[in-house]
Write an enzyme that holds these catalytic residues in place. Structure first.
Site, PDB file in Angstrom:
ATOM      1  N   GLY A  12      19.780  39.691 -76.724  1.00  0.00           N
ATOM      2  CA  GLY A  12      19.849  38.260 -77.046  1.00  0.00           C
ATOM      3  C   GLY A  12      21.026  37.636 -76.329  1.00  0.00           C
ATOM      4  O   GLY A  12      21.630  36.668 -76.815  1.00  0.00           O
ATOM      5  N   GLY A  13      21.355  38.191 -75.165  1.00  0.00           N
ATOM      6  CA  GLY A  13      22.589  37.851 -74.459  1.00  0.00           C
ATOM      7  C   GLY A  13      22.684  36.453 -73.907  1.00  0.00           C
ATOM      8  O   GLY A  13      23.747  36.057 -73.419  1.00  0.00           O
ATOM      9  N   ARG A  14      21.586  35.675 -73.970  1.00  0.00           N
ATOM     10  CA  ARG A  14      21.653  34.283 -73.508  1.00  0.00           C
ATOM     11  C   ARG A  14      21.730  33.315 -74.673  1.00  0.00           C
ATOM     12  O   ARG A  14      21.613  32.096 -74.491  1.00  0.00           O
ATOM     13  CB  ARG A  14      20.437  33.960 -72.619  1.00  0.00           C
ATOM     14  N   GLY A  15      21.919  33.851 -75.861  1.00  0.00           N
ATOM     15  CA  GLY A  15      22.093  33.002 -77.036  1.00  0.00           C
ATOM     16  C   GLY A  15      23.474  32.371 -77.068  1.00  0.00           C
ATOM     17  O   GLY A  15      24.356  32.691 -76.256  1.00  0.00           O
ATOM     18  N   PHE A  16      23.675  31.506 -78.040  1.00  0.00           N
ATOM     19  CA  PHE A  16      24.916  30.728 -78.147  1.00  0.00           C
ATOM     20  C   PHE A  16      26.147  31.625 -78.245  1.00  0.00           C
ATOM     21  O   PHE A  16      27.014  31.641 -77.355  1.00  0.00           O
ATOM     22  CB  PHE A  16      24.790  29.794 -79.348  1.00  0.00           C
ATOM     23  N   ALA A  17      26.269  32.401 -79.316  1.00  0.00           N
ATOM     24  CA  ALA A  17      27.450  33.251 -79.502  1.00  0.00           C
ATOM     25  C   ALA A  17      27.466  34.406 -78.503  1.00  0.00           C
ATOM     26  O   ALA A  17      28.543  34.839 -78.049  1.00  0.00           O
ATOM     27  CB  ALA A  17      27.475  33.791 -80.931  1.00  0.00           C
ATOM     28  N   TYR A 157      14.307  33.259 -92.470  1.00  0.00           N
ATOM     29  CA  TYR A 157      15.365  33.770 -91.597  1.00  0.00           C
ATOM     30  C   TYR A 157      16.314  34.669 -92.390  1.00  0.00           C
ATOM     31  O   TYR A 157      16.626  35.790 -91.971  1.00  0.00           O
ATOM     32  CB  TYR A 157      16.130  32.600 -90.981  1.00  0.00           C
ATOM     33  N   LYS A 161      16.751  38.713 -91.969  1.00  0.00           N
ATOM     34  CA  LYS A 161      18.083  39.167 -91.559  1.00  0.00           C
ATOM     35  C   LYS A 161      18.606  40.236 -92.523  1.00  0.00           C
ATOM     36  O   LYS A 161      19.235  41.213 -92.108  1.00  0.00           O
ATOM     37  CB  LYS A 161      19.052  37.983 -91.514  1.00  0.00           C
TER      38      LYS A 161
END
Length: 561
Positions: A12-17, A157, A161
């Site tokens: 998920g390396g292109r996500g925000f954090a 969600y 999670k």
């Protein structure tokens, strides 16, 4: 071993954090970084091309791998040869759809765990959420990790999670794999595509005038660099000596800026920093929640037809009105985490990064639809509360009118005669009064106001003819039986006319006036949602009727050979 020979994977390396974590890993030269995400190729923003990430991709210190977490073979391939895996992938948390979240947050997590075990990955850090212990009803104040998972989660969600987090913690120690879970609270900062944009969107659509609840609910926000820093602290703790790693592994940790603040104060700081007004009017949750449930129900019914998820949902209302603060003592003791960017500085950096959303650059282009429907003149200003003095004066006049002509339940003829009598008396007194009265100038009404000009008469006749021709064309279209949208509009119009005709003048006044002063204002605020509701309603009915017509059409029988 050098960083060039040691690889970590950020899923998920292109996500925000995740973007901030990737840059922090490269900056500290800890590992070469394999960025895994769903897109077929990586597209860098301009600042990334010129920054550390663009340089690392060019030199081979970073690489991008397109990865679908639901495809086990792709997950196994991306984790091969890695020493550490950061699992930060998750769908948009604002979409409350189990079918969207379960494949990534649960099945995708299972695939990652199996890949880590198979390839003997040493450490797995999972990005979870504080919402795993939040039931959407009871607020949390200074909550710690002893809180159990919620029996009933606020949304899909949070539920998925929690399932993913439990799987990661359970896998700790399997084939030498050390795991832990990070629970960052309300992440914000440069690159945010959810929290700050939603606050600004609310301001631009007029919804940010209102505070949901009493406005005193406390919140913990976390600047995005502190979230990235917490992940590195977790990885370093798991890589430390046996005693430290044993104490840190197999645990979940709340991560915040350690500076609780009122949610609505935080929102106000963002809004005022970008040039918008602070929220001022408090609205009880019990008033807002039915509307949120209605929007959620509409989305459930029409999501399959492409309707976008509404910003206004029951889970969002609960999040905006409850306390949500968390204790970071455990993360500080076992991971060595403490914020590296204070809240005030984080807010300042965030405001600077969203300069393109400043109020003066994002005014509504042209008048609203509500204003257009009302003629863009004085009526629009009054009904849309543009001029509070005019609106209040109009309401006062209407109230006096109601007491004198509507409340006594006169017949229409009696009411009109009384109204004309009062007008005649007023005009007579006004005409006889001097031009100056107690040092005030009395403006006389010119005689031309009482005459109907030839031009005005011509325009009125043309308008009547236009309405008549338009009605005839609509009737012709209805006779063809193809325009379902027109049919539905006609039905709604006739129902409204029937309602008006069957209602007494007193009842009509008491219903129509409040509706006019509230309805148009609400439509201007929720124009996008209301328009989409009608659009998808008409689309749905048209599709159903089209399918029914196809079923009723005669079956063609081919000739026999």
């Amino acid at each position: 071993m050098s960083a060039q020979e040691r690889w970590c994977v950020v899923i998920g390396g292109r996500g925000f954090a995740a973007r901030h974590l990737v840059e922090m890993l490269l900056h500290h030269d800890m590992y070469s970084v394999r960025i895994a995400d769903l897109a077929p190729s990586i597209k860098l923003d301009s600042y990334e091309e010129k920054g550390i990430l663009g340089d690392a991709l060019h030199k081979g210190r970073a690489q991008y791998v397109s990865t679908d977490l639901c495809d086990k073979s792709q997950v196994f391939e991306v984790c091969h040869g890695a020493e550490v895996v950061f699992h930060m992938a998750a769908p948009d948390s604002s979409i409350d759809n189990y079918q969207v979240h379960q494949p990534v947050n649960v099945q995708g997590t299972v695939n990652i765990i199996e890949a880590c075990v198979e390839h003997k990955v040493k450490r797995l850090i999972y990005t979870s959420s504080p919402s795993v212990v939040f039931d959407g009803v009871n607020g949390i104040y200074n909550g710690d990790e002893s809180l159990p998972y919620s029996a009933k989660h606020n949304d899909s969600y949070s539920a998925t999670k929690a399932d993913g987090e439990a799987l990661v913690l359970k896998s700790n120690g399997v084939n030498g794999l050390l795991t832990c879970c990070i629970r960052p609270s309300s992440i914000f900062g440069p690159g945010d595509k959810l929290l700050v944009p939603s606050i600004v969107h609310a301001a631009r659509t007029g919804k940010a005038k209102f505070i949901i609840g009493d406005g005193k609910n406390m919140y913990d926000f976390t600047y995005v660099e502190n979230v990235a820093h917490a992940h590195i602290c977790a990885e370093r703790a798991l890589a430390a000596g046996e005693d430290v790693a044993k104490k840190a592994s197999g645990e979940a940790y709340f991560i915040t800026n350690m500076e609780p603040i009122k949610f609505w104060e935080f929102a106000s700081l963002i809004l005022t920093g970008l040039g918008y007004n602070r929220p001022r009017y408090r609205v009880p949750v019990r008033v807002v929640m039915p509307m949120a449930h209605m929007m959620a129900g509409i989305y459930t019914a029409f999501a399959q037809y492409g309707m976008k998820a509404p910003h206004f949902t029951p889970s969002r209302v609960r999040l905006l009105s409850c306390n949500r603060t968390f204790n970071c003592t455990k993360a500080n003791d076992r991971l060595g985490y403490s914020p590296i960017v204070p809240l005030k500085e984080g807010i300042s950096r965030t405001i600077d990064s969203f300069s393109h959303l400043r109020a003066e650059l994002n005014r509504r282009e042209g008048p609203s639809k509500a204003s257009i429907y009302l003629g863009r003149g004085r009526v629009a200003d009054i009904l849309l509360w543009r001029s509070k003095k005019q609106t209040l004066a109009t309401l006062l006049v209407l109230f006096v009118f109601y007491l004198n002509f509507i409340a006594p339940c006169y017949t229409i003829i009696t009411a009109l005669c009384k109204l004309l009598s009062w007008e005649a008396i007023f005009l007579f007194i006004h005409g006889r009064s001097p031009k100056k009265l107690l040092k005030y100038t009395v403006e006389k009404i010119p005689e031309s106001r009482f005459h109907m000009s030839e031009d005005w008469s011509h325009k009125a006749a043309l308008a009547m003819a236009s309405y008549w021709n338009s009605t005839i064309n609509d009737l012709k279209s209805l006779c063809c039986g193809n325009d379902w949208n027109l049919f539905l509009k006609m039905v709604i119009y006739l129902v409204a006319v029937r309602f008006l005709a069957s209602t007494s003048p007193r009842g009509l006044f008491l219903k129509a006036i409040p509706l006019a002063f509230v309805g148009f204002s609400l439509y201007e605020m929720y124009e996008e949602e209301i328009d989409s509701l009608f659009q998808y309603s008409f689309s749905f009915v048209s599709k159903v009727n089209s399918e029914n017509l196809q079923k009723l059409s005669p079956i063609k029988v081919g000739k026999s050979e």
